[in-house]
Structure formats: structure tokens, C-alpha cells
Design a protein around this motif. Sequence first.
Motif, PDB file in Angstrom:
ATOM      1  N   LEU A 135      11.346   0.097   1.326  1.00  0.00           N
ATOM      2  CA  LEU A 135      10.009  -0.448   1.573  1.00  0.00           C
ATOM      3  C   LEU A 135       9.843  -0.503   3.094  1.00  0.00           C
ATOM      4  O   LEU A 135      10.817  -0.752   3.804  1.00  0.00           O
ATOM      5  CB  LEU A 135       9.887  -1.880   1.031  1.00  0.00           C
ATOM      6  CG  LEU A 135       9.837  -2.080  -0.477  1.00  0.00           C
ATOM      7  CD1 LEU A 135      10.035  -3.555  -0.817  1.00  0.00           C
ATOM      8  CD2 LEU A 135       8.507  -1.581  -1.035  1.00  0.00           C
TER       9      LEU A 135
ATOM     10  N   ARG B 111       0.827  -1.199   0.000  1.00  0.00           N
ATOM     11  CA  ARG B 111       0.000   0.000   0.000  1.00  0.00           C
ATOM     12  C   ARG B 111       0.863   1.251   0.000  1.00  0.00           C
ATOM     13  O   ARG B 111       1.991   1.234   0.480  1.00  0.00           O
ATOM     14  CB  ARG B 111      -0.901   0.000   1.248  1.00  0.00           C
ATOM     15  CG  ARG B 111      -1.845  -1.200   1.340  1.00  0.00           C
ATOM     16  CD  ARG B 111      -3.051  -1.030   0.443  1.00  0.00           C
ATOM     17  NE  ARG B 111      -3.845   0.080   0.910  1.00  0.00           N
ATOM     18  CZ  ARG B 111      -4.724   0.015   1.920  1.00  0.00           C
ATOM     19  NH1 ARG B 111      -4.939  -1.131   2.523  1.00  0.00           N
ATOM     20  NH2 ARG B 111      -5.389   1.080   2.293  1.00  0.00           N
ATOM     21  N   ARG B 112       0.304   2.328  -0.540  1.00  0.00           N
ATOM     22  CA  ARG B 112       1.033   3.594  -0.539  1.00  0.00           C
ATOM     23  C   ARG B 112       0.413   4.575   0.447  1.00  0.00           C
ATOM     24  O   ARG B 112      -0.805   4.732   0.493  1.00  0.00           O
ATOM     25  CB  ARG B 112       1.013   4.230  -1.933  1.00  0.00           C
ATOM     26  CG  ARG B 112       2.114   3.717  -2.827  1.00  0.00           C
ATOM     27  CD  ARG B 112       2.096   4.473  -4.147  1.00  0.00           C
ATOM     28  NE  ARG B 112       2.928   3.802  -5.125  1.00  0.00           N
ATOM     29  CZ  ARG B 112       4.246   4.023  -5.281  1.00  0.00           C
ATOM     30  NH1 ARG B 112       4.850   4.912  -4.526  1.00  0.00           N
ATOM     31  NH2 ARG B 112       4.924   3.366  -6.181  1.00  0.00           N
ATOM     32  N   ASP B 113       1.265   5.234   1.213  1.00  0.00           N
ATOM     33  CA  ASP B 113       0.815   6.335   2.048  1.00  0.00           C
ATOM     34  C   ASP B 113       0.320   7.437   1.110  1.00  0.00           C
ATOM     35  O   ASP B 113       1.091   7.935   0.286  1.00  0.00           O
ATOM     36  CB  ASP B 113       2.005   6.827   2.878  1.00  0.00           C
ATOM     37  CG  ASP B 113       1.645   7.963   3.822  1.00  0.00           C
ATOM     38  OD1 ASP B 113       0.707   8.714   3.533  1.00  0.00           O
ATOM     39  OD2 ASP B 113       2.338   8.094   4.852  1.00  0.00           O
TER      40      ASP B 113
ATOM     41  N   LYS C  79       4.963   4.861   7.131  1.00  0.00           N
ATOM     42  CA  LYS C  79       6.193   4.091   7.274  1.00  0.00           C
ATOM     43  C   LYS C  79       6.618   3.930   8.729  1.00  0.00           C
ATOM     44  O   LYS C  79       7.267   2.955   9.077  1.00  0.00           O
ATOM     45  CB  LYS C  79       7.316   4.674   6.410  1.00  0.00           C
ATOM     46  CG  LYS C  79       7.857   6.010   6.810  1.00  0.00           C
ATOM     47  CD  LYS C  79       8.591   6.648   5.629  1.00  0.00           C
ATOM     48  CE  LYS C  79      10.056   6.823   5.842  1.00  0.00           C
ATOM     49  NZ  LYS C  79      10.687   7.690   4.837  1.00  0.00           N
TER      50      LYS C  79
ATOM     51  N   ASN D 144       3.469   8.925  -0.600  1.00  0.00           N
ATOM     52  CA  ASN D 144       3.780   7.875  -1.577  1.00  0.00           C
ATOM     53  C   ASN D 144       4.708   6.781  -1.061  1.00  0.00           C
ATOM     54  O   ASN D 144       5.127   5.920  -1.830  1.00  0.00           O
ATOM     55  CB  ASN D 144       4.373   8.466  -2.858  1.00  0.00           C
ATOM     56  CG  ASN D 144       3.351   8.442  -3.989  1.00  0.00           C
ATOM     57  OD1 ASN D 144       2.335   7.757  -3.893  1.00  0.00           O
ATOM     58  ND2 ASN D 144       3.621   9.164  -5.052  1.00  0.00           N
ATOM     59  N   ASP D 145       5.066   6.801   0.208  1.00  0.00           N
ATOM     60  CA  ASP D 145       5.888   5.717   0.757  1.00  0.00           C
ATOM     61  C   ASP D 145       5.181   4.387   0.556  1.00  0.00           C
ATOM     62  O   ASP D 145       3.970   4.285   0.735  1.00  0.00           O
ATOM     63  CB  ASP D 145       6.101   5.912   2.271  1.00  0.00           C
ATOM     64  CG  ASP D 145       6.986   7.101   2.578  1.00  0.00           C
ATOM     65  OD1 ASP D 145       7.934   7.349   1.809  1.00  0.00           O
ATOM     66  OD2 ASP D 145       6.729   7.789   3.583  1.00  0.00           O
ATOM     67  N   ILE D 146       5.945   3.369   0.193  1.00  0.00           N
ATOM     68  CA  ILE D 146       5.352   2.045  -0.036  1.00  0.00           C
ATOM     69  C   ILE D 146       5.487   1.200   1.223  1.00  0.00           C
ATOM     70  O   ILE D 146       6.586   1.024   1.758  1.00  0.00           O
ATOM     71  CB  ILE D 146       6.027   1.321  -1.224  1.00  0.00           C
ATOM     72  CG1 ILE D 146       6.009   2.225  -2.468  1.00  0.00           C
ATOM     73  CG2 ILE D 146       5.298   0.009  -1.513  1.00  0.00           C
ATOM     74  CD1 ILE D 146       6.589   1.568  -3.695  1.00  0.00           C
TER      75      ILE D 146
END
Lengths: 318, 318
Positions: free
Chosen positions: B301, B5-7, B214, B11-13
Motif C-alpha cells: 500500500l 484510491r487506485r492508480d 505510488k 491499479n496500485d492502491i
Amino acid sequence: MKELRRDPITNDIVVLAKNRSKRPMDKVNNQNDKEVIEEYRKDCPFCRGNEKHTEKCTFEIKGEDGWIVRSVYNKFPIVDSLSEEIFGHHEVMIDTNRHNGNFYNMSEEEFFYLLKMYKDRYVFMAKNEQVKYISIFKNFLRRAGASLIHPHSQIISLSIVPPEVENEINISKRYYEKNNKSLYEYIIESELKYQERVIYDNKDYLLVVPEIAKYGGEIRLFFKSKKRFEELKEAELKELGRILERLFKKMYEVHGYNPFNICIHTHPINTDEKHEEHFRTHIHIIPRKYSFGGFELSTDLYVSSINADELAKKLRFD
Amino acid sequence: MKELRRDPITNDIVVLAKNRSKRPMDKVNNQNDKEVIEEYRKDCPFCRGNEKHTEKCTFEIKGEDGWIVRSVYNKFPIVDSLSEEIFGHHEVMIDTNRHNGNFYNMSEEEFFYLLKMYKDRYVFMAKNEQVKYISIFKNFLRRAGASLIHPHSQIISLSIVPPEVENEINISKRYYEKNNKSLYEYIIESELKYQERVIYDNKDYLLVVPEIAKYGGEIRLFFKSKKRFEELKEAELKELGRILERLFKKMYEVHGYNPFNICIHTHPINTDEKHEEHFRTHIHIIPRKYSFGGFELSTDLYVSSINADELAKKLRFD
């Protein structure tokens, strides 16, 4: 006077602020962890004799008294085979049967067995054609992310190329397109010319303290050849083991019993595009002496107060 | 079964791997820091009475017994005025005169004074037309990057917009161009509709545990209006102080005396482009319970094993 610099292989932006290493620190909580004494602990799932507490064994090298290194399925995997979106396998590689073993006190032979295991598990995982990247890393001590003390490494196969590796590859690809030369070759030549940041150099590997890196005190080991990690032959694994053994003895002298991470950055697999011309396998060795604070978290800017020349001098070996 | 999933705001994965919170941890080194007892320490440069150990004072609020909050030049600045490339000012804001004061035990009034100081220093620094961004953040305890224990916050003016803020702005700008709606409005509406992750909600602010982030256990406070941080009026600062006071009492119940960071993300200044339509001031509140390991460092990641609904329920207040 501050300088703004980019790490050439990651593009991370680093503010050079050398005076900050002199700032006062409250002594409390600044101690290193206590070193482990016992060679065996009854309650440790990774100790020799406690094999029933781990999942299926996937590899081992045996000595006279039993296994010396051993890999097992991770009971709590980051990825598994159940998802479409991201999948892969996650194994734990036990560095040594010794509970009190660690990179600071392991022998050349122990390092060699460990690297043999890294390669074996890599080659095995690479057989799955859906795997795009295999990540080998190590966390030592809690502050470096380790949940168990018994020294271990990890290997994870992934159905995607992770963002950080993709970032490094894109940077080196752009450099190659612009300069018709590998960025890594350029860095290796520059470091050899400057010499002051070189820790160790031989025909296969170059070990340096990079001038610019987001992690204070990071060390990088560059492969000089175009070899992928899994292409290393027995003699090269032995040599790499010798280098790690020497390096960590020096690191212990400089930093003490300090948490650290190892990150091997090698080539993606099973992809159409090849990166051998511009990219080089390399290893990030990251002491976790300092914690990022709100400034780094808030800005994605990093602050370096390390003197790379001085650190390299202290770590240098033959 | 893992999800990728992306924040939405960074956009952090993030790999959702909820089972990993159950993995065994060696007990050693997992303790929290010892709480500070003394209200005053002779050797602390930030304690009331020890003013001679700090640089020039830039702001203070006085009570009956002397100053309650106070800001000074940073003796070891990350940026200064000597460079062309990156410059700015770096001040330390002492949260309270009490050596044993901290966000977990500060009163509403102390929070209000602290926020008044944040605003005063922000407004002062913003007068320099070459400044493009002003970063306010706080590190509590060594593991969150604090070098001194006495509770303090920091403010840094910068001649550049830092990469992390630029990243957030670019993401919200793209969302706005595509959807003709602010990403932040969308997030606020979605969280209010779902309700389970909401910690506190009133007309000006929304406090939530984001599903994807994250940093495990991160909390975000969103401004509902288009106000920039420095536009907050006295009553709004008071209300924000009340929210922080309540939140940190709850955080203490849940996490104990735990290191954390505060990062205020507000708008760039003195730039041609305005972002009021799509971007919203927000605060990242980041408990530093877990350390990133080699996997995160190596791949960029992140792995989340937090149950956001459960955490929000524990932190909820009126």
C-alpha cells in the motif's frame, strides 16, 4: 549467463546477474550516515524527558531512571478512524529511551522489552473486531523511510488485508492445495537440508538469507510452529530478542551503520478463513543498501547480484 | 479522513493522507547531493577522451569538438545473449559528453540528440525478432539507482514482456473491453477537463501530475496519438526534447538537484497481439525525494501526501 527466478513466497521475478556486484561505483554519496552520539537530545520528541511533545501514551515499561520503551499515538497517522473505506489506528513504539540506541547496539533485555511492547499493542488493537490485519514494521534512517532518527517502530491496524500479505497468503494457499503441504514447511526443510544459507536455527525459528529476493541482502526469519505473532509466550519473545540482538551485531559487522526495514508478516484476524495450515508467521529484515532504479520501477523485474551463501556465512551466529 | 484510491493505469492502491506532509523531519541527511562542477574528469569512463574505458561504441553524434552523445555496450549487463530463459542486450547511452551535464541544465539541442540516440538504439534492437520488449530508462544520482554520476540512460531489450508493462496493458485492455474506449483517451480527456493537474498540453503530448500515484511527485507524459516510441519523427523528437528541457528547468526550481528516474512505457514488439487500440505510449518521470519505508514494503500500500494541483501549478510552462 542470467537466470530468471521467482521468489517462492512472493512470486517476485528476479534476474540473477551475479557479475553486477563488481561494477564500478562513484565513491561520492556512498557513505553511510553518521552514527548518533548523544543519548539525549533536547529537540527530539521521542527522548525521555520530552514526553510533552508526543500524543497520548498507550504503553510503557519502566526502569529505575524512567521509561525504557513507550508507545504513543502517531501525530500524523497513515490511517485513522474517520473513514469508511480504510480505517485503523497508527501508533509509534519508541524502541528505547536512548537517542543513540539502535538495533545494532541494543541489549537482549532492550529487545525483549521492545517485543513485549509489540505484542501488547498488537493484542490491544486486535480487540477491535473490524480490524482485519495488524502491520508491525520499522524504518531505520532516512533511506529506509524514517522521518525521525530516534529509533522507533510502528504498528498500524487496518480494516483491510493489505495486498502484499494477501499475495503471500494466496501463494501459500495454492501451494497447499496442490501439494497438500505447507510451502513454508517445504522452504524450512529445503534450507535445513542445503544449510549454506542458514544463519541460525533452533526449535522455534529459522533465520536464512533467501536465494531469491527482490531486495539485495534480505534476511528472513521463519516461525517453525503455526503460532501467530501475538501467541508468542514470554520465553519465546526473549529468545526472539536474543536472536535479533545477535543478528544485528553481525549485520553491523557486515554492512556497518546501514538503513534497514523490519516487516512482520503474520496472520489476518477477524476473518472467516483461517490460514494456519499453510501460512507461517515470518519477518522480513531488509537492509537498504541499494536503491531500485528505473529498470525495477519500469519493469517490476528485480536484479540480484548477492551471493546468499557467502552472506549467510558472514552473518552466522550461535 | 483517509481515502483509498487506485492508480487507474497501474491499479496500485494509494492511501491519501494529506496531513502527513506536515510531519517533522530530522534535518540530518536530508540534503540534496552536491552538484557536479567539472565538465571533464580523468577517472570517469563516460567522459569524452576516456573512450578506452568503455565497451564497443554502437552510436554517436559528433559535434565540432568530438562526440556529444554516444552509446556503448554495458560492461555489467542485466541481461545478455547467453541464457535461454531471459536474454537481450543492454546498452548504456551517455546523455552528454559533459560530466556536469544533466537533465536540469541540458539544452534543447542536447535533449534532441539524446532522443535521437534513444530511437536509433531502439530501432536497432527491435530488429531481433526474439525481442518482445525494449525498456528505456534513466537513473540520476545514487538514490535513484545510478552507480556512476556521469549522466547516462539505459536501454535493454528483453525476450519477455516485463510484468509491470504487462500489468498496464492488461488493465487498459480490460477497460477497453468494458467501455469500448481507450483508458488513456479517457484519462487525457478528464485531465484536460479538470485542467488543474496539467503541466503542459499540445497536439501530441499531455504532461500531468497524476492525482494518484505510488511515487510522490510523479509526472506522466502521455502520447495523444497511437504512435509507438520508435515511430516518432524528427520534428516530434525535437518537440519532446523541448518539453523535457522546459520541464526539468521547472523541476530544478521546485525540487533542486534531486535524484529521479525516467521510465518509457511503450508497446511490446514481435507479439501477435496488438495493443494500439487501447494502450498509449507514456513516460513516467519519478523524482526520488522520498524513500518507501517498512509500511510500503510490508503491505504494497502506498501513502500519498502530495497536492497534485499545487505541484502542477508550480511546474507549469508554455
